[in-house]
Every structure is written in structure tokens, then in C-alpha cells.
Design a protein around this motif. Sequence first.
Motif, PDB file in Angstrom:
ATOM      1  N   PRO A   5       9.825   6.961  -3.171  1.00 11.62           N
ATOM      2  CA  PRO A   5       9.193   7.062  -4.487  1.00 11.62           C
ATOM      3  C   PRO A   5       8.258   8.267  -4.466  1.00 11.62           C
ATOM      4  O   PRO A   5       7.626   8.555  -3.446  1.00 11.62           O
ATOM      5  N   LEU A   6       8.179   8.982  -5.576  1.00  9.35           N
ATOM      6  CA  LEU A   6       7.345  10.180  -5.644  1.00  9.35           C
ATOM      7  C   LEU A   6       6.126   9.958  -6.520  1.00  9.35           C
ATOM      8  O   LEU A   6       6.185   9.261  -7.524  1.00  9.35           O
ATOM      9  N   PHE A   7       5.033  10.574  -6.095  1.00  9.31           N
ATOM     10  CA  PHE A   7       3.802  10.601  -6.879  1.00  9.31           C
ATOM     11  C   PHE A   7       3.522  12.083  -7.151  1.00  9.31           C
ATOM     12  O   PHE A   7       2.838  12.739  -6.374  1.00  9.31           O
ATOM     13  N   ILE A  23      -5.433   5.029  -9.264  1.00  7.98           N
ATOM     14  CA  ILE A  23      -4.161   4.464  -9.699  1.00  7.98           C
ATOM     15  C   ILE A  23      -4.391   3.588 -10.938  1.00  7.98           C
ATOM     16  O   ILE A  23      -5.183   2.642 -10.887  1.00  7.98           O
ATOM     17  N   PHE A  24      -3.692   3.909 -12.020  1.00  5.41           N
ATOM     18  CA  PHE A  24      -3.855   3.091 -13.229  1.00  5.41           C
ATOM     19  C   PHE A  24      -2.547   2.848 -13.975  1.00  5.41           C
ATOM     20  O   PHE A  24      -2.426   1.860 -14.671  1.00  5.41           O
ATOM     21  N   GLU A  25      -1.553   3.727 -13.828  1.00  5.61           N
ATOM     22  CA  GLU A  25      -0.285   3.508 -14.531  1.00  5.61           C
ATOM     23  C   GLU A  25       0.483   2.384 -13.850  1.00  5.61           C
ATOM     24  O   GLU A  25       0.556   2.333 -12.624  1.00  5.61           O
ATOM     25  N   PRO A  26       1.065   1.473 -14.634  1.00 14.50           N
ATOM     26  CA  PRO A  26       1.787   0.342 -14.037  1.00 14.50           C
ATOM     27  C   PRO A  26       2.855   0.746 -13.021  1.00 14.50           C
ATOM     28  O   PRO A  26       2.996   0.115 -11.976  1.00 14.50           O
ATOM     29  N   ILE A  81      -7.122   4.632  -3.874  1.00 16.98           N
ATOM     30  CA  ILE A  81      -6.547   4.610  -2.532  1.00 16.98           C
ATOM     31  C   ILE A  81      -6.861   5.928  -1.846  1.00 16.98           C
ATOM     32  O   ILE A  81      -7.105   6.952  -2.495  1.00 16.98           O
ATOM     33  N   LEU A  82      -6.854   5.889  -0.529  1.00 18.79           N
ATOM     34  CA  LEU A  82      -6.934   7.089   0.288  1.00 18.79           C
ATOM     35  C   LEU A  82      -5.606   7.172   1.020  1.00 18.79           C
ATOM     36  O   LEU A  82      -5.190   6.207   1.674  1.00 18.79           O
ATOM     37  N   ALA A  83      -4.911   8.296   0.871  1.00 19.84           N
ATOM     38  CA  ALA A  83      -3.612   8.481   1.516  1.00 19.84           C
ATOM     39  C   ALA A  83      -3.703   9.665   2.469  1.00 19.84           C
ATOM     40  O   ALA A  83      -4.403  10.642   2.196  1.00 19.84           O
ATOM     41  N   ARG A  84      -2.992   9.551   3.578  1.00 18.91           N
ATOM     42  CA  ARG A  84      -2.965  10.618   4.579  1.00 18.91           C
ATOM     43  C   ARG A  84      -1.562  11.213   4.654  1.00 18.91           C
ATOM     44  O   ARG A  84      -0.574  10.487   4.716  1.00 18.91           O
TER      45      ARG A  84
END
Length: 194
Positions: A5-7, A23-26, A81-84
Motif C-alpha cells: 500500500p502506498l502513502f 492520519i485522518f482519512e479512512p 504515527i512515527l514511521a522509519r
Amino acid sequence: MTTLPLFPLPAVLFPGGEIALRIFEPRYLDMIRDCARDGRGFGICLMLESDDGRAPASPAAIGTLARIVDFNVLEDGLLGILARGEARFRASATHVRSDGLIHADVDMLEPDPVLPVPPEFGLLATILSRYHERAGATFAQHEQSRYDESAWVGFRLAEAFPLSVSERQLLLQTADPLDRLSHLMQWLPRFQDA
């Protein structure tokens, strides 16, 4: 080949770097839930504007696999969130689900070779070390030996220098860590007067 999945974002994440996301979009709440539950990562890639400005933006072909390292509730009640960043990937095809979430078929790219910083780029390692000293405690934990790794120095400077997103994307796409340092060295005079 794997599917991620892409962000898509107006930002670039580098391997070893971190990014805080709101993050807020369903569709992204569902994606984060699924990734957290299954221990999977997701792709972060720069959103490219169309050439004519009329077509929808599309994700860059080269992105970074990201893993969630922390969750929190933000002051506005939204999920943070914190992503690495872990590894770079190349997307060969994208698919849009009914909820609007983009998935991509990706090939993971080889990690950069571990190469020492050559003497002609030593100034870059020194600049990064001094930047981290001034930045404080969060950067103090880096082992001194990291400042002699070309790929690590290049990625950390790409985060620290005031670059455009297209320049950051160019550095992410650059496969050779010494070429990445060469780009940064060429751009360095721009920042010395700032």
C-alpha cells in the motif's frame, strides 16, 4: 515482486530516516491498522504533479518502505504515527482500490554498498557531525563510525539541507552513494551564504 500500500506525500523519506504522519482519512486509517496488525510496512513516495496540471498527481516510481515505530494521539484527537524508512523500492504498476488507496507492485532495490566517505567529500561528513552536535540529544546517539559511511552521510544530509522535494527525490533515486555525495557537494555553496 511484492505489493505494497502506498502513502503518497509531498515529501521524501530516506532509508534510516523518520517521518511523523497525521492520519485522518479512512483509507489510511485502515492501512495503518492493517500494517500494525500484520507487522507489515507500507510505501512512502513523493506525489508528482502532472505536467499539464490537469491530470491527477501520481506517485514517484522510486519510494521507501516504511515501518511504524510509534503511535500517539495528537492534540486535535487524530492519530499520529512515527514511521522509519527501511529500503528503497521501484514501483512497476499501481492499482487504485475502491476506497482510493493506491497499491503498487514493487521490486525492492539493493541496499547501497558500504563505502567509506572519500577524502574529497570529508567536509560533508564534518558538516553533518556539527549539525548533529548542535541539534542535540536525539542525534547524539549516532556512533561516530556512521560519519564515515557514504550512504548514511548522504541520506542524513539530504534530510538536513534545505533542498527542494525534486532534489530530495533525485538523491533517493541515485543508486551510487558517491554520486549522491557529489550532488550534495555541488549544491553546498548555496547553503554557505544562508
